[in-house]
Design a protein around this motif. Structure first.
Motif, PDB file in Angstrom:
ATOM      1  N   GLN A   1       4.914  -5.211  -2.533  1.00 54.04           N
ATOM      2  CA  GLN A   1       3.803  -4.403  -3.033  1.00 54.04           C
ATOM      3  C   GLN A   1       4.107  -2.929  -2.909  1.00 54.04           C
ATOM      4  O   GLN A   1       4.880  -2.493  -2.045  1.00 54.04           O
ATOM      5  N   LEU A   2       3.501  -2.169  -3.772  1.00 49.50           N
ATOM      6  CA  LEU A   2       3.474  -0.711  -3.669  1.00 49.50           C
ATOM      7  C   LEU A   2       2.010  -0.321  -3.825  1.00 49.50           C
ATOM      8  O   LEU A   2       1.487  -0.321  -4.933  1.00 49.50           O
ATOM      9  N   GLY A   3       1.371  -0.062  -2.716  1.00 51.37           N
ATOM     10  CA  GLY A   3      -0.068   0.116  -2.788  1.00 51.37           C
ATOM     11  C   GLY A   3      -0.699  -1.180  -3.242  1.00 51.37           C
ATOM     12  O   GLY A   3      -0.427  -2.246  -2.677  1.00 51.37           O
ATOM     13  N   ALA A   4      -1.521  -1.104  -4.269  1.00 53.74           N
ATOM     14  CA  ALA A   4      -2.166  -2.309  -4.790  1.00 53.74           C
ATOM     15  C   ALA A   4      -1.357  -2.953  -5.906  1.00 53.74           C
ATOM     16  O   ALA A   4      -1.784  -3.948  -6.489  1.00 53.74           O
ATOM     17  N   ILE A   5      -0.216  -2.393  -6.211  1.00 49.46           N
ATOM     18  CA  ILE A   5       0.653  -2.970  -7.232  1.00 49.46           C
ATOM     19  C   ILE A   5       1.436  -4.121  -6.613  1.00 49.46           C
ATOM     20  O   ILE A   5       2.061  -3.967  -5.560  1.00 49.46           O
ATOM     21  N   THR A   6       1.411  -5.239  -7.279  1.00 44.29           N
ATOM     22  CA  THR A   6       2.154  -6.408  -6.803  1.00 44.29           C
ATOM     23  C   THR A   6       3.366  -6.636  -7.700  1.00 44.29           C
ATOM     24  O   THR A   6       3.269  -6.505  -8.923  1.00 44.29           O
TER      25      THR A   6
ATOM     26  N   ALA B   1      11.493   3.712   9.432  1.00 44.98           N
ATOM     27  CA  ALA B   1      10.987   4.062   8.111  1.00 44.98           C
ATOM     28  C   ALA B   1      10.970   2.826   7.219  1.00 44.98           C
ATOM     29  O   ALA B   1      11.967   2.111   7.114  1.00 44.98           O
ATOM     30  N   GLU B   2       9.843   2.595   6.580  1.00 41.71           N
ATOM     31  CA  GLU B   2       9.725   1.462   5.679  1.00 41.71           C
ATOM     32  C   GLU B   2      10.129   1.913   4.293  1.00 41.71           C
ATOM     33  O   GLU B   2       9.537   2.830   3.740  1.00 41.71           O
ATOM     34  N   PRO B   3      11.148   1.276   3.716  1.00 44.01           N
ATOM     35  CA  PRO B   3      11.565   1.724   2.386  1.00 44.01           C
ATOM     36  C   PRO B   3      10.505   1.395   1.343  1.00 44.01           C
ATOM     37  O   PRO B   3       9.702   0.472   1.521  1.00 44.01           O
ATOM     38  N   ARG B   4      10.526   2.170   0.288  1.00 43.16           N
ATOM     39  CA  ARG B   4       9.619   1.938  -0.823  1.00 43.16           C
ATOM     40  C   ARG B   4       9.770   0.506  -1.330  1.00 43.16           C
ATOM     41  O   ARG B   4      10.875  -0.008  -1.417  1.00 43.16           O
ATOM     42  N   TRP B   5       8.689  -0.115  -1.649  1.00 44.78           N
ATOM     43  CA  TRP B   5       8.664  -1.505  -2.101  1.00 44.78           C
ATOM     44  C   TRP B   5       9.141  -2.461  -1.008  1.00 44.78           C
ATOM     45  O   TRP B   5       9.402  -3.630  -1.278  1.00 44.78           O
ATOM     46  N   GLN B   6       9.360  -1.959   0.184  1.00 46.99           N
ATOM     47  CA  GLN B   6       9.880  -2.768   1.293  1.00 46.99           C
ATOM     48  C   GLN B   6      11.200  -3.432   0.921  1.00 46.99           C
ATOM     49  O   GLN B   6      11.504  -4.544   1.367  1.00 46.99           O
TER      50      GLN B   6
ATOM     51  N   GLY C   1       7.344   4.736   4.465  1.00 47.85           N
ATOM     52  CA  GLY C   1       7.612   4.982   5.872  1.00 47.85           C
ATOM     53  C   GLY C   1       6.509   5.689   6.604  1.00 47.85           C
ATOM     54  O   GLY C   1       6.735   6.274   7.655  1.00 47.85           O
ATOM     55  N   ARG C   2       5.313   5.669   6.047  1.00 45.15           N
ATOM     56  CA  ARG C   2       4.209   6.343   6.725  1.00 45.15           C
ATOM     57  C   ARG C   2       3.123   5.361   7.083  1.00 45.15           C
ATOM     58  O   ARG C   2       2.989   4.349   6.447  1.00 45.15           O
TER      59      ARG C   2
END
Lengths: 380, 214
Positions: free
Chosen positions: A341-346, B167-172, B213-214
């Protein structure tokens, strides 16, 4: 930050919808409120295309809070929009009718230029008709929820609350003066907001609201042909928009045998060689008038983003409000496996036969997984 | 390779943006300029890459398809390097220091990339004033300008690694290619639907507002 949190906590978004809709005790009153909600949504939809504004937004998702600057201008009627993160690393996005440029930390710049091969895009067809409220009401409850004050301005609050867990809902806080949505809540199950976007200050340059029947012009959709006035069912670039239900063949090489209730295929597209030729342009495109590099035009160093989409097939599905895209790429490409997820985007990715597919959209994970499972190839 | 050590307006703009030094009132115009200029966007990417390398973060050069471009363009970004000279006996005001820090950042970045690229590819023809692995710290010394000492690049150092581990990468997603692909797919999807959905341009807020990462 403290001020923003107080503002968010102080508006009725956190209150149960039923409490805000207490006046709609009779069916007649409820119907009248629904009509009022529809009228407000139509006005909001028009305002966001017609208005010029600039202001500061706060974005809240879980414990993540960010502040952004947003600006929207009309240059000879053509929109130019910009988002800039004011907290944390610089992240920015600019959008014109020529394309999108996005700068993110630790990532290559993302450029999605509009190419001639795009032609009238699926979105052109999708935005050509009015909102289908009858369809929406089957899967959402539309309510007028009351009034609230956002960014020092009076707003009407409209809720579009989901009737099941296959989709999210929205609460819009619509500026009485201009029609602009000053706060948008994404609503999950239990009517609780899972993501909130709110103006803390806004300057609207052209508050005089135009006739909602007048479409917002774009270069690809000149005023006489596009927008709300265009005929429904306009053709898409490749593949026709269909109303295919689950189990029906949708044309092309792929179909969906399962979809969330109310979802249907809205467009199908394949990134073909013509687009490849254009996105492979080596030289930076220039504005024909100024000679300056043009935002959204393919250029050296930007090709990778467009290239990533080449050779993919795309299926756009939605229920009239929620939507997702399914991107199918040839085997061998590195892609997402599993859900994230990115925020509420799945986003959910995995194999589709010998291909790889990624479902992405502002939908719950269960819906995205269902779409991925239902993907089938119709030709070999 | 450039002989003129003065940073260009573009370099100053990018450094100011990346270092948070750009005045708020100038952010909009400067970003318009950067977003609208292919060369600026390419530099932005290089500077971020450089930043990752300076922080000893893993970078998949091949996945990003940038190794060749870095090699091609590295000369144009380099500020000539010289051996340490004595610091001029000047008092630096905070404002003056702020003016200099972006230059130092760009300089550090250039050195880091050069070290990595040369170390991995043996690229010939680099500035003879730069000796990777040579004794003593390197400094940029322009007449009348302050010097800056480059931190020693320690790829994979445990201290930096520990800091980054939280830090958590974007999209994990740890794979930068997958992250970049998901960002592109999301923007493509949003663009297809941005003018149809109720949220409009605000639908892009998560793309920009979400901070890793926040």
């Amino acid at each position: 930050m403290a001020l923003a949190l107080l503002l968010i906590a102080g508006v009725p978004a956190m209150a149960p919808a039923a409490a805000l809709a207490a006046d709609s005790a009779t069916p007649a009153a409820a119907e009248a409120e629904a009509k009022s909600a529809e009228a407000l949504l139509v006005r909001m939809n028009h305002a966001q295309n017609a208005l010029e504004y600039e202001g500061t937004l706060v974005y809240l998702h879980g414990t993540r809070l960010a502040t952004l600057h947003v600006a929207r201008r009309l240059d000879d009627g053509m929109p130019r929009e910009r988002l800039l993160a004011l907290t944390g690393p610089v992240r920015a996005l600019a959008r014109t009718d020529q394309g999108i440029a996005c700068m993110l930390p630790d990532s290559a710049p993302i450029m999605l230029p509009v190419t001639e091969a795009d032609g009238p895009t699926p979105s052109a067809a999708l935005r050509s008709g009015p909102v289908d409220f009858d369809r929406l009401r089957a899967y959402y409850q539309l309510e007028y929820l009351g009034v609230a004050r956002i960014a020092g301005r009076d707003t009407d609050v409209v809720g579009i609350l989901p009737r099941d867990s296959y989709r999210y809902g929205y609460r819009f806080f619509i500026d009485r003066a201009s029609g602009l949505a000053l706060k948008t809540d994404l609503i999950g199950e239990d009517s609780l907001p899972i993501e909130q976007v709110m103006f803390t200050n806004v300057h609207i340059r052209n508050e005089a609201v135009q006739d909602p029947g007048v479409p917002a012009p774009t270069r690809r959709n000149p005023p006489a042909e596009a927008g709300f006035g265009a005929e429904p069912g306009a053709k898409v670039a490749t593949g026709a928009a269909t109303d295919a239900e689950p189990g029906q063949a949708a044309g092309g090489d792929w179909t969906l045998t399962a979809m969330p209730p109310g979802f249907r295929i809205m467009a199908m597209e394949r990134r073909d060689e013509a687009e490849r030729d254009q996105s492979g342009t080596e030289q930076a495109a220039q504005d024909p008038e100024t000679g300056e590099p043009a935002i959204g035009k393919p250029a050296n160093g930007d090709r990778a983003n467009r290239k990533q989409l080449l050779g993919m097939a795309q299926i756009v599905v939605g229920d009239g409000l929620a939507s997702a895209s399914i991107y199918i790429e040839p085997p061998g490409e590195r892609g997402l496996n599993g859900a994230t997820q990115l925020g509420a985007i799945t986003a959910v990715g995995g194999p589709a036969g010998e291909y790889h597919a990624t479902v992405i959209g502002e939908i719950p994970e269960r819906s995205a997984r269902l779409l991925l499972r239902g993907l089938r190839r119709t030709s070999h | 390779m450039h002989d003129d050590p003065r940073p260009t307006d573009l370099q100053q703009t990018l450094s100011a943006l990346l270092d948070g030094e750009c005045p708020a009132r100038a952010l909009g115009p400067e970003l318009d300029r950067v977003l609208g200029d292919p060369d600026a966007r390419a530099r932005w990417e290089r500077y971020h890459l450089i930043g990752r390398l300076m922080r000893s973060e893993a970078v998949d050069l091949d996945a990003r398809d940038i190794a060749a471009r870095v090699r091609e363009r590295i000369g144009s970004d380099l500020v000539p390097m010289r051996r340490r000279t004595r610091l001029p006996s000047r008092t630096w005001s905070p404002a003056r220091i702020r003016q200099v820090v972006p230059l130092a950042s760009a300089l550090a970045a250039s050195v880091a990339v050069l070290a990595v690229v040369i170390g991995s590819s043996g690229m010939p023809g680099f500035d003879p004033g730069f000796e990777p692995g040579g004794p003593g710290p390197l400094v940029a010394a322009e007449p009348g300008e302050p010097t800056w000492t480059q931190p020693q690049l320690q790829p994979g150092s445990s201290a930096e690694g520990a800091a980054l581990a939280t830090a958590e990468p974007r999209w994990q997603q740890s794979d930068p290619l997958v992250r970049a692909k998901l960002d592109s797919l999301l923007l493509d999807h949003q663009e297809r639907l941005s003018q149809t959905g109720m949220p409009g341009f605000v639908s892009y807020t998560a793309v920009v507002g979400y901070e890793s990462g926040r």
